[in-house]
Each structure stands twice: as structure tokens, then as C-alpha cells.
Design an enzyme around this catalytic site. Structure first.
Site, PDB file in Angstrom:
ATOM      1  N   ARG A 130      38.430   7.018  36.066  1.00 54.61           N
ATOM      2  CA  ARG A 130      37.749   5.938  36.754  1.00 54.61           C
ATOM      3  C   ARG A 130      38.288   5.711  38.159  1.00 54.61           C
ATOM      4  O   ARG A 130      37.815   4.808  38.867  1.00 54.61           O
ATOM      5  CB  ARG A 130      37.959   4.668  35.946  1.00 54.61           C
ATOM      6  CG  ARG A 130      36.692   3.886  35.659  1.00 54.61           C
ATOM      7  CD  ARG A 130      37.051   2.912  34.584  1.00 54.61           C
ATOM      8  NE  ARG A 130      36.151   1.860  34.330  1.00 54.61           N
ATOM      9  CZ  ARG A 130      35.605   1.668  33.122  1.00 54.61           C
ATOM     10  NH1 ARG A 130      35.779   2.521  32.141  1.00 54.61           N
ATOM     11  NH2 ARG A 130      34.870   0.610  32.918  1.00 54.61           N
ATOM     12  N   ARG A 132      33.325  -6.272  37.710  1.00 58.26           N
ATOM     13  CA  ARG A 132      33.371  -4.904  37.178  1.00 58.26           C
ATOM     14  C   ARG A 132      32.494  -3.967  38.006  1.00 58.26           C
ATOM     15  O   ARG A 132      32.845  -2.809  38.244  1.00 58.26           O
ATOM     16  CB  ARG A 132      32.918  -4.892  35.711  1.00 58.26           C
ATOM     17  CG  ARG A 132      33.939  -5.558  34.800  1.00 58.26           C
ATOM     18  CD  ARG A 132      33.367  -5.851  33.435  1.00 58.26           C
ATOM     19  NE  ARG A 132      32.993  -4.648  32.722  1.00 58.26           N
ATOM     20  CZ  ARG A 132      31.988  -4.584  31.833  1.00 58.26           C
ATOM     21  NH1 ARG A 132      31.244  -5.639  31.584  1.00 58.26           N
ATOM     22  NH2 ARG A 132      31.737  -3.466  31.228  1.00 58.26           N
ATOM     23  N   LYS A 167      27.056   4.874  29.039  1.00 59.73           N
ATOM     24  CA  LYS A 167      28.077   5.888  28.734  1.00 59.73           C
ATOM     25  C   LYS A 167      28.433   5.897  27.248  1.00 59.73           C
ATOM     26  O   LYS A 167      28.503   6.957  26.630  1.00 59.73           O
ATOM     27  CB  LYS A 167      29.369   5.631  29.537  1.00 59.73           C
ATOM     28  CG  LYS A 167      29.204   5.667  31.035  1.00 59.73           C
ATOM     29  CD  LYS A 167      30.559   5.557  31.748  1.00 59.73           C
ATOM     30  CE  LYS A 167      31.305   4.272  31.472  1.00 59.73           C
ATOM     31  NZ  LYS A 167      30.630   3.064  32.021  1.00 59.73           N
TER      32      LYS A 167
HETATM   33  P1  AMP Z   1      34.588  -0.207  29.514  1.00 64.92           P
HETATM   34  O1  AMP Z   1      34.440  -0.522  28.060  1.00 64.92           O
HETATM   35  O2  AMP Z   1      34.615   1.270  29.779  1.00 64.92           O
HETATM   36  O3  AMP Z   1      33.587  -0.936  30.381  1.00 64.92           O
HETATM   37  O4  AMP Z   1      36.043  -0.747  29.951  1.00 64.92           O
HETATM   38  C1  AMP Z   1      36.372  -2.131  29.840  1.00 64.92           C
HETATM   39  C2  AMP Z   1      37.571  -2.460  30.728  1.00 64.92           C
HETATM   40  O5  AMP Z   1      38.701  -1.665  30.319  1.00 64.92           O
HETATM   41  C3  AMP Z   1      37.390  -2.138  32.195  1.00 64.92           C
HETATM   42  O6  AMP Z   1      36.718  -3.188  32.892  1.00 64.92           O
HETATM   43  C4  AMP Z   1      38.831  -1.974  32.649  1.00 64.92           C
HETATM   44  O7  AMP Z   1      39.475  -3.235  32.776  1.00 64.92           O
HETATM   45  C5  AMP Z   1      39.460  -1.261  31.460  1.00 64.92           C
HETATM   46  N1  AMP Z   1      39.350   0.218  31.574  1.00 64.92           N
HETATM   47  C6  AMP Z   1      38.624   1.063  30.790  1.00 64.92           C
HETATM   48  N2  AMP Z   1      38.764   2.354  31.173  1.00 64.92           N
HETATM   49  C7  AMP Z   1      39.602   2.323  32.227  1.00 64.92           C
HETATM   50  C8  AMP Z   1      40.145   3.319  33.078  1.00 64.92           C
HETATM   51  N3  AMP Z   1      39.827   4.627  32.929  1.00 64.92           N
HETATM   52  N4  AMP Z   1      40.983   2.915  34.082  1.00 64.92           N
HETATM   53  C9  AMP Z   1      41.320   1.615  34.246  1.00 64.92           C
HETATM   54  N5  AMP Z   1      40.841   0.623  33.489  1.00 64.92           N
HETATM   55  C10 AMP Z   1      39.993   0.959  32.479  1.00 64.92           C
END
Ligand code: AMP
Length: 220
Positions: A82, A172, A7
Site C-alpha cells: 500500500r 482512507r 479487492k
Molecule cells: P482494509 O481492510 O484493506 O481497507 O484495511 C483497513 C485498515 O488497515 C487501513 O485503513 C489501514 O489502517 C490498515 N492497513 C491495511 N493494510 C495496510 C497496509 N498494507 N499498510 C498499512 N496499513 C494497512
């Protein structure tokens, strides 16, 4: 797409091609954690466990970001929505606040799902290395830097994200299956979901994404 689906990589390319901001909720949350803001303090432990931050905290953060001027021409959301609740919130926000009557009409977002199989995701996530200085992403298995652990672009040391450790990765991926997969169904039912095969080479995925976006321009 799931964690590790690509992404961030694709969102950066979309942002560059159309001159719009990339809004990654993961990056915004990590920034808040680093600066120890109130939000960062609330989000830190949840993120370290690989769980999702609460809908209300994330939606408030996105609302503040989307109200900034650079979003007026459009934006690419990366990692948001999400959960089905976030998707419902986003629809209401776009409908009632963002694309109001004073703007050039309503615009429905294009929703892109990047689909990658589980084993491939594990390799991508365990191999991921990030340059903290410029956000460039490498993978020790598939796209290694020229020199071990050093960014090709600016010579910074590459780091493993805190939540790219194996036990957190599993958490995750579980959060994705249980909470985020239904978001794809939500958009699919509305006929708004476009799925690309994220196991294809990265440039092929980009071409497909651009083609889809451009086929919607003016009709979205
Ligand atoms: P990412 O970099 O998108 O993998 O996000 C890292 C972490 O941030 C995730 O594992 C969640 O803990 C938190 N996070 C990111 N985006 C969201 C979202 N839209 N809703 C809830 N938690 C989020």
C-alpha cells in the site's frame, strides 16, 4: 485498488478458484486488534483514524504470514503493498527469500489494479455491511441482504466496519490517493500492472481478472 474498489470480494474469488490463501492485511490487522496483541494495540488508533499502519509493522506481519506452509503454491495479497516502500520490500522478499533457487524458479507477481470512480466508492463504502462470522460482504445500495442487516448465508447480524464511517472514509480515500496511488505507478513503470474497470458488474470484473491471471500462467 482504493478502499471500496472490491479487492476483498475479488480476492476471495481468486483464492477459491486457484486453491490459494487470501492474505488481507486489513483482516489480519483487525484480527490482531480484536485479540489485543502487541501489534493490535499499536495499530488500533491508527486504523480508527483511517491512516496507514507503519510499513515496518505491516511488512513484519506479512513476512510471518508468507512463511506459512499454505503459501508455498502461491497466494493472493489483498490490500498490500500500500506504499512504495512496501512494494520495494515485497520485491526484495520475493527475490531473496520466497522464490529461492530450491524452488521451481522465480515468479513475478501479477499486479491487478481495480479502478473505481470516487462517487461510486463513497456509495460502496457508506453502504457496506459485513458478516463477522463468515466475512461475506453486502451493500445496502447495490447488493442488499434478503433481510435487513442479516447475513443470507448464516443469519448472523451484519455490522458496519468501524472505519466505514463517513469522516474516516474520507481519510482512507486521502491516504489512498497520497500513499497508495504511487504504488500503481511503481508497477506500471515496470510493465507489471493490469488495470480492470471496477465499476463493471462484479462477475465481469472477476472474469477479466481470471483472464489476466491465466494469460500469465507459466510466463510470469
Ligand atoms: P482494509 O481492510 O484493506 O481497507 O484495511 C483497513 C485498515 O488497515 C487501513 O485503513 C489501514 O489502517 C490498515 N492497513 C491495511 N493494510 C495496510 C497496509 N498494507 N499498510 C498499512 N496499513 C494497512
Amino acid at each position: 485498488g482504493s478502499p471500496g474498489a472490491g479487492k476483498g470480494t475479488q480476492a476471495k474469488r481468486i483464492a477459491a478458484r486457484y486453491g490459494i490463501p487470501q492474505i488481507s492485511t486489513g483482516d489480519l490487522l483487525r484480527e490482531n486488534v480484536q485479540r489485543s496483541t502487541e501489534l493490535g494495540v499499536q495499530a488500533r488508533d491508527v486504523m480508527a483514524r483511517g491512516e496507514l499502519v507503519s510499513d515496518s509493522l505491516v511488512c513484519d506481519m506479512v513476512k510471518d504470514r508468507l512463511r506459512q506452509q499454505d503459501c508455498e503454491r502461491g497466494f493472493i495479497l489483498d490490500g498490500f503493498p500500500r506504499t512504495p516502500a512496501q512494494a520495494g520490500w515485497l520485491d526484495a522478499f520475493l527475490e531473496h527469500e520466497f522464490f529461492d533457487k530450491s524452488r521451481a524458479g522465480k515468479c513475478r507477481p501479477i499486479v491487478i489494479l481495480i479502478d473505481v470512480d470516487y462517487n461510486q466508492l463513497l456509495l460502496r463504502l457508506t453502504g457496506r455491511r459485513t458478516c463477522l462470522a463468515n466475512g461475506h460482504i453486502y451493500n445496502v445500495h447495490f447488493q442488499p441482504p434478503r433481510e435487513d442487516e442479516v447475513c443470507d448465508l448464516d443469519g448472523s447480524k451484519l455490522v458496519i466496519r468501524n472505519d466505514d464511517r463517513e469522516e474516516v472514509i474520507r481519510e482512507r480515500l486521502t491516504a489512498y490517493e497520497q500513499q497508495t496511488r504511487p504504488v500503481a505507478e511503481y508497477y506500471h513503470h515496470q510493465g507489471r500492472l493490469f488495470a480492470v474497470n471496477g465499476s463493471l458488474p462484479v462477475d465481469t470484473v472477476t472474469d477479466e481478472v481470471f483472464r489476466e491471471i491465466e494469460s500469465h500462467v507459466g510466463t510470469a
